[in-house]
Write an enzyme that holds these catalytic residues in place. Structure first.
Site, PDB file in Angstrom:
ATOM      1  N   GLY A   1       0.829  -1.204   0.000  1.00  0.00           N
ATOM      2  CA  GLY A   1       0.000   0.000   0.000  1.00  0.00           C
ATOM      3  C   GLY A   1       0.863   1.253   0.000  1.00  0.00           C
ATOM      4  N   ALA A   2       0.202   2.403   0.112  1.00  0.00           N
ATOM      5  CA  ALA A   2       0.929   3.679   0.174  1.00  0.00           C
ATOM      6  C   ALA A   2       0.055   4.698   0.885  1.00  0.00           C
ATOM      7  CB  ALA A   2       1.274   4.163  -1.226  1.00  0.00           C
TER       8      ALA A   2
ATOM      9  N   LYS B   1       5.299   6.485   2.206  1.00  0.00           N
ATOM     10  CA  LYS B   1       4.916   5.271   2.918  1.00  0.00           C
ATOM     11  C   LYS B   1       5.392   5.356   4.362  1.00  0.00           C
ATOM     12  CE  LYS B   1       5.283   1.161   1.364  1.00  0.00           C
ATOM     13  NZ  LYS B   1       3.974   0.880   1.989  1.00  0.00           N
TER      14      LYS B   1
ATOM     15  N   GLY C   1       2.056   2.954   8.601  1.00  0.00           N
ATOM     16  CA  GLY C   1       1.918   1.809   9.510  1.00  0.00           C
ATOM     17  C   GLY C   1       3.221   1.512  10.249  1.00  0.00           C
TER      18      GLY C   1
ATOM     19  N   GLU D   1       9.721  -2.233   4.472  1.00  0.00           N
ATOM     20  CA  GLU D   1       9.019  -2.092   3.183  1.00  0.00           C
ATOM     21  C   GLU D   1       9.994  -1.662   2.090  1.00  0.00           C
ATOM     22  OE1 GLU D   1       4.531  -0.904   4.711  1.00  0.00           O
ATOM     23  OE2 GLU D   1       5.994   0.672   4.435  1.00  0.00           O
TER      24      GLU D   1
HETATM   25  C1  5RP Z   1       2.764   0.946   6.260  1.00  0.00           C
HETATM   26  C2  5RP Z   1       2.482   1.605   4.965  1.00  0.00           C
HETATM   27  C3  5RP Z   1       1.119   1.382   4.387  1.00  0.00           C
HETATM   28  O1  5RP Z   1       1.259   0.776   3.145  1.00  0.00           O
HETATM   29  C4  5RP Z   1       0.426   2.708   4.260  1.00  0.00           C
HETATM   30  O2  5RP Z   1       0.388   3.309   5.542  1.00  0.00           O
HETATM   31  C5  5RP Z   1      -0.987   2.560   3.708  1.00  0.00           C
HETATM   32  O3  5RP Z   1      -1.806   1.950   4.663  1.00  0.00           O
HETATM   33  P1  5RP Z   1      -3.305   1.569   4.384  1.00  0.00           P
HETATM   34  O4  5RP Z   1      -3.300   0.538   3.312  1.00  0.00           O
HETATM   35  O5  5RP Z   1      -3.799   1.032   5.705  1.00  0.00           O
HETATM   36  O6  5RP Z   1      -4.041   2.814   3.966  1.00  0.00           O
HETATM   37  O7  5RP Z   1       3.282   2.273   4.370  1.00  0.00           O
HETATM   38  O8  5RP Z   1       4.004   1.335   6.777  1.00  0.00           O
END
Ligand code: 5RP
Length: 240
Positions: A87-88, A99, A102, A108
């Site tokens: 994801g991003a 990124k 999370g 990543e």
């Molecule tokens: C985690 C990330 C995630 O990919 C990013 O925060 C997107 O999160 P989500 O899919 O919950 O919107 O970089 O470190």
């Protein structure tokens, strides 16, 4: 397609579209976050038949994949991956990303850099003209974190960012700790006019382990929108 889709529906649709990029026998990187989690859940029932080797970008994703019956390998053993799906927080022009929302940006980035292709999956709200509305996560060592955070703020100011407000994730009393035992300083930059320059400056600061600017790593982005999943490709010249 219905227009009363939720953001989560868009994330799930993007995640399911990424299954197209998974071929038998592949070595695959699994991202972190709610969109990546949709991907892991969609992939799990197919993983054994496809004879996949999977590597995770966080302990959280590794635990989910194992819970769903997948064997998670160590990147030290696998060394090179075909595709990583992640994801991003923001997807900017040229598929430059923010990124780390999370807290998994370091792993990543290591996993994405070990992959032939990084497939980004995201909902439509993540696509921006200028990066920076989402505070830029920077992974820093705990030692003298305040000094490091000040230097990050200076770098953001020198790069012409809209602002440079720093916040230690989790707060001083209970700082968030990454899987690698570091802290995360979030830089509310508002706008990052020159991500490449900021990336270089952040990389030169002692105490910075890595930052959430992903430059020249993503090769395609699958964006869930109210009218279906849209594919953002790099312009031919950038894709090489
Ligand atoms: C985690 C990330 C995630 O990919 C990013 O925060 C997107 O999160 P989500 O899919 O919950 O919107 O970089 O470190």
């Amino acid at each position: 397609m219905s227009t009363n889709q939720t953001i989560d529906d868009q994330k799930r649709a993007a995640a399911e579209a990424a299954l197209e990029y998974v071929k038998p026998g592949m070595r695959l990187g699994l991202g972190t976050g709610s969109t990546a989690e949709h991907f892991v859940r969609a992939l799990a029932p197919r993983a054994v038949n496809l004879n996949l080797t999977v590597v995770a970008t966080s302990e959280r994703t590794a635990a989910l994949a194992r819970e769903l019956g997948m064997k998670v390998s160590d990147l030290n053993d696998v060394r090179h991956l075909d595709v990583t799906v992640d994801g991003a927080d923001e997807v900017g022009p040229g598929l430059v990303l923010i990124k780390g929302g999370g807290g998994a940006l370091l792993r990543e980035k290591i996993v994405a850099a070990a992959s032939d292709r990084m497939v980004v999956i995201a909902d439509a709200a993540k696509v921006v003209e200028t990066l920076g509305r989402f505070p830029l996560p920077v992974e820093i060592v705990p030692f003298a974190w305040r000094v490091t955070a000040e230097r990050i703020a200076e770098a953001a100011a020198r790069c012409g960012c809209g602002q440079n407000l720093m916040r230690l994730r989790g707060g001083e009393a209970h700082p968030f700790t990454t899987d690698s035992g570091n802290y995360v300083a979030d830089c509310a930059a508002d706008a990052i006019p020159d991500p490449e320059r900021l990336a270089r400056m952040l990389e030169a600061i002692p105490g910075v382990v890595d930052h959430g600017l992903f430059i020249a790593l993503a090769s395609v982005a699958l964006i869930g929108t109210p009218s279906g999943v849209k594919t953002l490709d790099l312009p031919r010249r950038m894709a090489g």
